[in-house]
Design an enzyme around this catalytic site. Structure first.
Site, PDB file in Angstrom:
ATOM      1  N   LYS A   1      -6.634  -5.088   7.322  1.00 36.53           N
ATOM      2  CA  LYS A   1      -6.597  -5.401   6.617  1.00 36.53           C
ATOM      3  C   LYS A   1      -7.014  -6.228   5.926  1.00 36.53           C
ATOM      4  CE  LYS A   1      -3.575  -2.050   4.063  1.00 36.53           C
ATOM      5  NZ  LYS A   1      -2.905  -2.067   3.389  1.00 36.53           N
TER       6      LYS A   1
ATOM      7  N   CYS B   1      12.869  -8.856 -32.873  1.00 34.95           N
ATOM      8  CA  CYS B   1      12.361  -8.213 -32.315  1.00 34.95           C
ATOM      9  C   CYS B   1      11.439  -7.549 -32.757  1.00 34.95           C
ATOM     10  CB  CYS B   1      11.955  -8.787 -31.434  1.00 34.95           C
ATOM     11  SG  CYS B   1      10.870  -9.469 -30.308  1.00 34.95           S
TER      12      CYS B   1
ATOM     13  N   LYS C   1     -11.515   2.308   5.407  1.00 33.37           N
ATOM     14  CA  LYS C   1     -10.379   2.171   4.713  1.00 33.37           C
ATOM     15  C   LYS C   1      -9.895   2.310   3.063  1.00 33.37           C
ATOM     16  CE  LYS C   1      -5.115   1.912   5.120  1.00 33.37           C
ATOM     17  NZ  LYS C   1      -4.557   2.182   4.247  1.00 33.37           N
TER      18      LYS C   1
ATOM     19  N   CYS D   1       9.053 -13.454 -32.853  1.00 35.95           N
ATOM     20  CA  CYS D   1       9.648 -13.176 -34.047  1.00 35.95           C
ATOM     21  C   CYS D   1      10.447 -14.422 -33.666  1.00 35.95           C
ATOM     22  CB  CYS D   1      11.164 -12.432 -33.052  1.00 35.95           C
ATOM     23  SG  CYS D   1      11.968 -12.747 -32.023  1.00 35.95           S
TER      24      CYS D   1
ATOM     25  N   TYR E   1     -10.615  12.891   6.762  1.00 32.29           N
ATOM     26  CA  TYR E   1     -10.899  11.943   7.786  1.00 32.29           C
ATOM     27  C   TYR E   1      -9.956  12.424   9.053  1.00 32.29           C
ATOM     28  CZ  TYR E   1      -7.279   9.659   4.864  1.00 32.29           C
ATOM     29  OH  TYR E   1      -6.398   9.313   4.310  1.00 32.29           O
TER      30      TYR E   1
ATOM     31  N   CYS F   1      13.408 -13.501 -25.046  1.00 37.56           N
ATOM     32  CA  CYS F   1      13.541 -14.107 -26.365  1.00 37.56           C
ATOM     33  C   CYS F   1      15.268 -13.008 -27.106  1.00 37.56           C
ATOM     34  CB  CYS F   1      12.215 -12.693 -26.882  1.00 37.56           C
ATOM     35  SG  CYS F   1      12.935 -12.391 -29.071  1.00 37.56           S
TER      36      CYS F   1
ATOM     37  N   ASP G   1      -9.725   2.325  -0.277  1.00 36.89           N
ATOM     38  CA  ASP G   1      -8.204   2.890  -1.233  1.00 36.89           C
ATOM     39  C   ASP G   1      -8.165   3.512  -2.371  1.00 36.89           C
ATOM     40  OD1 ASP G   1      -6.383   1.534  -1.921  1.00 36.89           O
ATOM     41  OD2 ASP G   1      -7.030  -0.238  -2.672  1.00 36.89           O
TER      42      ASP G   1
HETATM   43  S1  IVH Z   1      -5.586   8.128   9.513  1.00 41.52           S
HETATM   44  C1  IVH Z   1      -1.567   9.316  11.349  1.00 41.52           C
HETATM   45  N1  IVH Z   1      -8.307   7.446   8.355  1.00 41.52           N
HETATM   46  O1  IVH Z   1      -4.393   5.056   5.346  1.00 41.52           O
HETATM   47  C2  IVH Z   1      -2.916   8.286  10.209  1.00 41.52           C
HETATM   48  N2  IVH Z   1      -5.824   6.879   7.101  1.00 41.52           N
HETATM   49  O2  IVH Z   1      -1.755   3.587   5.811  1.00 41.52           O
HETATM   50  C3  IVH Z   1      -3.079   9.447   9.505  1.00 41.52           C
HETATM   51  N3  IVH Z   1      -6.324   6.158   4.937  1.00 41.52           N
HETATM   52  O3  IVH Z   1      -1.897   7.110   4.655  1.00 41.52           O
HETATM   53  C4  IVH Z   1      -4.114   8.163   8.469  1.00 41.52           C
HETATM   54  N4  IVH Z   1      -8.487   5.465   4.874  1.00 41.52           N
HETATM   55  O4  IVH Z   1      -4.088   6.980   2.938  1.00 41.52           O
HETATM   56  C5  IVH Z   1      -6.353   7.741   8.393  1.00 41.52           C
HETATM   57  N5  IVH Z   1     -10.000   6.337   7.841  1.00 41.52           N
HETATM   58  C6  IVH Z   1      -9.049   6.758   7.336  1.00 41.52           C
HETATM   59  C7  IVH Z   1      -8.381   6.228   6.054  1.00 41.52           C
HETATM   60  C8  IVH Z   1      -7.132   6.288   5.942  1.00 41.52           C
HETATM   61  C9  IVH Z   1      -7.695   5.630   4.318  1.00 41.52           C
HETATM   62  C10 IVH Z   1      -5.389   5.624   4.001  1.00 41.52           C
HETATM   63  C11 IVH Z   1      -4.623   7.617   4.305  1.00 41.52           C
HETATM   64  C12 IVH Z   1      -3.068   6.952   4.895  1.00 41.52           C
HETATM   65  C13 IVH Z   1      -3.267   5.210   4.877  1.00 41.52           C
HETATM   66  C14 IVH Z   1      -2.607   4.888   5.747  1.00 41.52           C
END
Ligand code: IVH
Length: 690
Positions: free
Chosen positions: A320, A438, A123, A417, A232, A432, A125
Site C-alpha cells: 500500500k 433542535c 492496485k 438551537c 486482472y 446537544c 482503488d
Molecule cells: S488480485 C487472490 N490484482 O485488491 C487475489 N487485486 O485486497 C485476487 N485489486 O479484492 C486479487 N487491483 O479488489 C488483484 N491488480 C490487482 C488488483 C486487485 C486491485 C483489489 C481487488 C481485491 C483487493 C485485495
C-alpha cells in the site's frame, strides 16, 4: 504495535472479542455502507493483532473470528450469487522491509534461493467484480460480497461502456474473469459537481462513487455514470489455457478485455522494489486512483505450491502507498450537529488538489483532536486523503503561523438551537441536549416519533415528514396533532389559511382523511411506546418497556426523573448508569418538558398493562434475535418478546432458550446450533406473539 508477549489468556480472549466486533463494524461500514471510517493502515493493524493473538492462542479462535471471513455480508436487496471459486482478499504491507520479508518468505516456502519472477500491477482503488461467460456469452456478474456469496450485478455490468457481452474467439466453456470497476478522477469530479448542483448526495472519493454507481438495483442509474473496468485475474475456468499470470493477462487482452498498461514483469528483487518507487511517482498523474501495488508470483505451478492462508493467497501481496498529503490554509472550523445531537467539527479549507482530487473540507473528529493538534483558524495545515476515508487534518505547520491566532474554543452550546452541549466524562464527543426542539435533530426525531414502534402513524412516511418540516407544517411532535384543525377550510374568523393538504401533489381527500384517522388512533398510546417515542438517547424499545414495567405510569416516571432519582432507575435490570444519566438529563431540559406537557394535552398515555400473555411459549424464557428480520423490525420484535414475558439477550449462551434466526444469520446462529439451543424462524416467532 500492541505487545502480546506477556498477555494472559483472559486478556487475549477479551482482546479477540473486541477485535471481532471492531473489524466487523469496519467491514460493515466499508462494504455495506460504502462509508469507511478507518484508513487501511489502522484496519490492517487490527487484523494483524487478531492474527497474532490467534496464532498464540489457537484455542481462543472465535466462531465469528474475522480471520474466517472476507469482507462483509451482502445487502439483502440484491439477488445472491454463489461464487464457485471464492474471491479472496490480499494481505497488505506498508514498507520496503515488509516487501523484503514477503519475497524471502516465498523463497523459503519454495525452498529456493533463485530469483522468483513476479508481476507488479497497480492496485486499482475501485470495486472488484466477477463476470462468468458460458460458451462465450456473458451470463452472470457478481460483486465480492463475503467472498463466497456475492451480489448479482449482471445488469449493471452490461451497461458499462465497452463491457464485452460476447467473446468472439473460442474460450473455455465456463470462463470467469475478475477485475475492478472504477471511476476516473475526472468523471468523479464531474459527477460530484452535477450532484451538488442538483442538491443530491456527493461522494467522498472515486471508489465510493464507483461502488455507489455499480451497486444500484436500477441499472439505468449505473448507465448514467461513467464507469470503467479492467481485468486482472480469473475465477471458475473449465479449462485453464495459460501457465502464468502474464500469459493470462495477454490472453484476456487478446479477447478485448482492458488490462492495466502499467502491469510489469519483475525478474528479480531489485526490479520489484524499483517498480514500487516508479509507480509511486506516477501515481498522482494517473487518471484514476490506485492505492498501492499488487505483486503476484508469475508461474502458476509455483502459485499452486504456495497455496492459500485462510483468506489470502501466499503467492500475492498488496503493497500500500502512504496516504497522499498536501498543505493548505484552514479558513474556518464549522461545528455541525448530527441527527443524534453529536457536535462534529469540520475544517473548511482553501480548496486544494490532493492526488488529483479537489479537497475543500476535512474532518477534525472531535474537540480533543483540535486541542491535541492545536489547530487554529487561519493555520496552514497538512491534510491527507487516505484512499477511502474522509480527508483528515494531519498536523499544523506552526512555523507558518504568522499572526497571533487565538486558540479555537469549542462551543458548549448547540450552534443550531442554543441548548447546552454536554460531554460525558468517558466520551470523546459533545452532544446537544436540545432533543426534540433542535432543528438539526428535529426531522430525524420526528421520523422516529411516528415510526411503527412509537406512535405508528401511517401516512407520515420519511418523505412526508421531510417535506412538512421544510414547509413549516410540522415542526414539533405537537404539530402533528393540530394538523386536522389547521386543515379545516378557513372562514371569516380564522387568522391562518387552511393547509389544504388534499390539494398537494399525490394527495387527495381520501388519503388526507386516512391520515387524520391514523393520527386520531395514535392518540391512545401505551406507556412503553410513548417513552420510546420521546427519542431519549440510548432508550430503545426494549429499555422503554423495562422502564414502563418498573414505573407503571408516565407521571410517576417523569416525576422521578425531574427529581433526578437515579438510584431507582439504575436498580432496573438493563439500565446502566450512563443510560440513567442520559434519561435524567433529558427530563431536566426545560424545552423537553415543555414539549411533553404540550403532548399530554392531546394524547392519552395508558398505564402499563403488564404482560400480555403469561401462557405463551416464551414467557420467562431468554430469547436472542439474530440475522435480518423481514416482517418485524428488530425493535418491534424485542418489545413484543418483552411484552410476552421473555427476557431479551444480546448474545447466545447456555442460558439462552430460543434463538430467532432471520435472514443471513451468522455466528449467533452457529453458536446456538453448537449448544443445541432451540432455533425458530421469524414466522414461528410471529405465531407465538399473535
Ligand atoms: S488480485 C487472490 N490484482 O485488491 C487475489 N487485486 O485486497 C485476487 N485489486 O479484492 C486479487 N487491483 O479488489 C488483484 N491488480 C490487482 C488488483 C486487485 C486491485 C483489489 C481487488 C481485491 C483487493 C485485495
Amino acid at each position: 504495535m500492541f505487545d502480546i508477549r506477556n498477555i494472559t489468556e483472559t486478556e487475549a480472549a477479551q482482546q479477540l472479542e473486541f477485535l471481532a466486533k471492531e473489524i466487523e463494524r469496519a467491514d460493515f461500514a466499508y462494504y455495506q455502507n460504502d462509508e469507511p471510517y478507518l484508513d487501511d493502515a489502522s484496519y490492517d493493524k487490527l487484523r494483524r493483532l487478531n492474527d497474532a493473538l490467534e496464532a498464540k492462542f489457537p484455542n481462543l479462535i472465535r466462531p465469528d473470528s474475522p480471520s474466517k471471513r472476507v469482507g462483509a455480508l451482502v445487502k439483502s436487496e440484491f439477488k445472491k450469487v454463489e461464487l464457485k471459486v471464492p474471491m479472496l482478499s490480499l494481505a497488505d504491507i506498508f514498507s520496503q522491509e515488509e516487501l523484503e520479508d514477503f519475497i524471502l518468505g516465498v523463497k523459503r516456502f519454495l525452498n529456493s534461493s533463485n530469483d522468483i519472477v513476479f508481476t507488479s500491477e497497480p492496485k486499482m482503488d475501485g470495486l472488484s467484480f466477477s463476470a462468468l461467460y458460458i460458451n462465450g456469452i456473458f451470463a452472470r456478474g457478481s460483486t465480492r460480497g463475503d467472498g463466497k456469496i456475492g451480489e448479482d450485478i449482471t445488469e449493471n455490468l452490461k451497461v458499462i461502456n465497452g463491457f464485452p457481452l460476447y467473446l468472439e474467439k473460442d474460450v473455455p466453456e465456463r470462463f470467469e474473469v475478475r477485475g475492478e470497476v472504477f471511476m476516473s478522477k475526472e468523471d468523479f469530479l464531474a459527477l460530484n459537481l452535477k450532484n451538488e448542483n442538483e442538491h443530491k448526495k456527493t461522494f467522498a472519493n472515486p471508489r465510493n462513487a464507483a461502488a455507489g454507481s455499480l451497486r444500484q438495483l436500477d441499472a439505468k442509474i449505473t448507465q448514467e455514470r461513467n464507469l470503467s473496468f479492467i481485468v486482472y485475474t480469473w475465477g471458475e475456468v473449465s479449462d485453464i489455457r495459460w501457465k502464468s499470470q502474464v500469459e493470462f493477462l495477454d490472453y484476456v487482452a487478446a479477447l478485448g478485455f482492458p488490462v492495466n498498461p502499467y502491469n510489469k514483469v519483475c525478474h528479480n528483487d531489485k526490479e520489484l522494489l524499483d517498480s514500487f518507487d516508479r509507480l509511486m511517482m506516477q501515481r498522482s498523474s494517473l487518471p484514476y486512483d490506485i492505492d498501492g501495488i499488487v505483486y503476484k508470483v508469475n508461474d502458476l505451478e509455483l502459485q499452486k505450491r504456495l497455496g492459500f492462508l485462510t483468506r489470502t493467497p501466499r503467492w500475492a501481496i498488496a503493497h500500500k502507498f502512504p496516504a497522499e498529503q498536501a498543505v493548505t490554509r484552514l479558513n474556518d472550523i464549522r461545528v455541525q450537529v448530527g441527527r443524534t445531537g453529536t457536535l462534529t467539527p469540520v475544517a473548511d479549507l482553501e480548496p486544494i488538489n490532493v492526488g488529483g482530487v479537489l479537497v475543500a473540507h476535512a474532518t477534525l473528529h472531535n474537540e480533543d483532536e483540535i486541542k491535541r493538534k492545536d489547530i487554529r483558524i487561519g493555520d496552514m495545515v497538512v491534510i491527507q486523503r487516505a484512499g477511502d476515508v474522509i480527508p483528515q487534518v494531519v498536523s499544523v505547520l506552526k512555523d507558518k503561523r504568522t499572526d497571533d491566532l487565538p486558540e479555537f474554543q469549542f462551543p458548549h452550546f448547540c450552534p443550531e438551537c442554543g441548548a447546552h452541549a454536554i460531554r460525558e466524562e468517558d466520551e470523546a464527543v459533545r452532544r446537544c441536549t436540545g432533543g426534540l426542539s433542535c432543528p438539526a435533530q428535529a426531522v430525524e426525531r420526528l421520523k422516529h416519533f411516528v415510526s411503527r414502534e412509537a406512535f405508528n402513524i401511517e401516512g407520515l412516511g420519511d418523505k412526508v415528514i421531510e417535506d412538512f418540516y421544510k414547509e413549516g407544517i410540522i415542526k414539533t411532535p405537537f404539530d402533528i396533532f393540530t394538523l386536522e384543525h389547521r386543515n379545516k377550510p378557513s372562514d371569516l374568523f380564522s387568522s391562518t389559511p387552511s393547509l389544504e393538504l388534499e390539494k398537494r401533489e399525490g394527495w387527495g381527500i381520501k388519503s388526507v382523511k386516512k391520515l387524520f384517522e391514523a393520527i386520531e388512533k395514535s392518540k391512545n398510546i401505551s406507556l412503553q411506546k410513548f417513552i420510546y417515542a420521546l427519542g431519549i438517547r440510548q432508550v430503545g424499545a426494549a429499555t422503554a418497556y423495562l422502564i414502563a414495567r418498573h414505573y407503571h405510569s408516565f407521571n410517576t416516571f417523569m416525576n422521578a426523573m425531574i427529581q433526578k432519582d437515579l438510584q431507582l432507575l439504575i436498580s432496573i435490570d438493563g439500565v446502566g448508569p450512563a443510560m440513567a444519566k442520559d434519561i435524567v438529563e433529558f427530563f431536566n431540559e426545560e424545552h423537553n418538558i415543555f414539549i411533553i406537557c404540550e403532548l399530554l394535552k392531546v394524547v392519552c398515555v395508558e398505564d402499563f398493562k403488564g404482560i400480555e400473555n403469561t401462557d405463551s411459549e416464551i414467557f420467562g424464557k431468554t430469547v436472542v434475535f439474530t440475522g435480518t428480520l423481514t416482517t418485524l423490525t428488530r425493535n418491534e420484535a424485542k418489545s413484543k418478546a418483552l411484552a410476552y414475558g421473555a427476557k431479551v439477550a444480546g448474545s447466545v449462551s447456555a442460558n439462552t432458550d430460543f434463538v430467532v434466526a432471520g435472514e443471513n444469520a451468522g455466528s449467533k446462529l452457529s453458536k446456538a446450533q453448537e449448544l443445541g439451543i432451540k432455533i425458530i424462524s421469524e414466522e414461528d416467532f410471529i405465531k407465538i406473539i399473535s
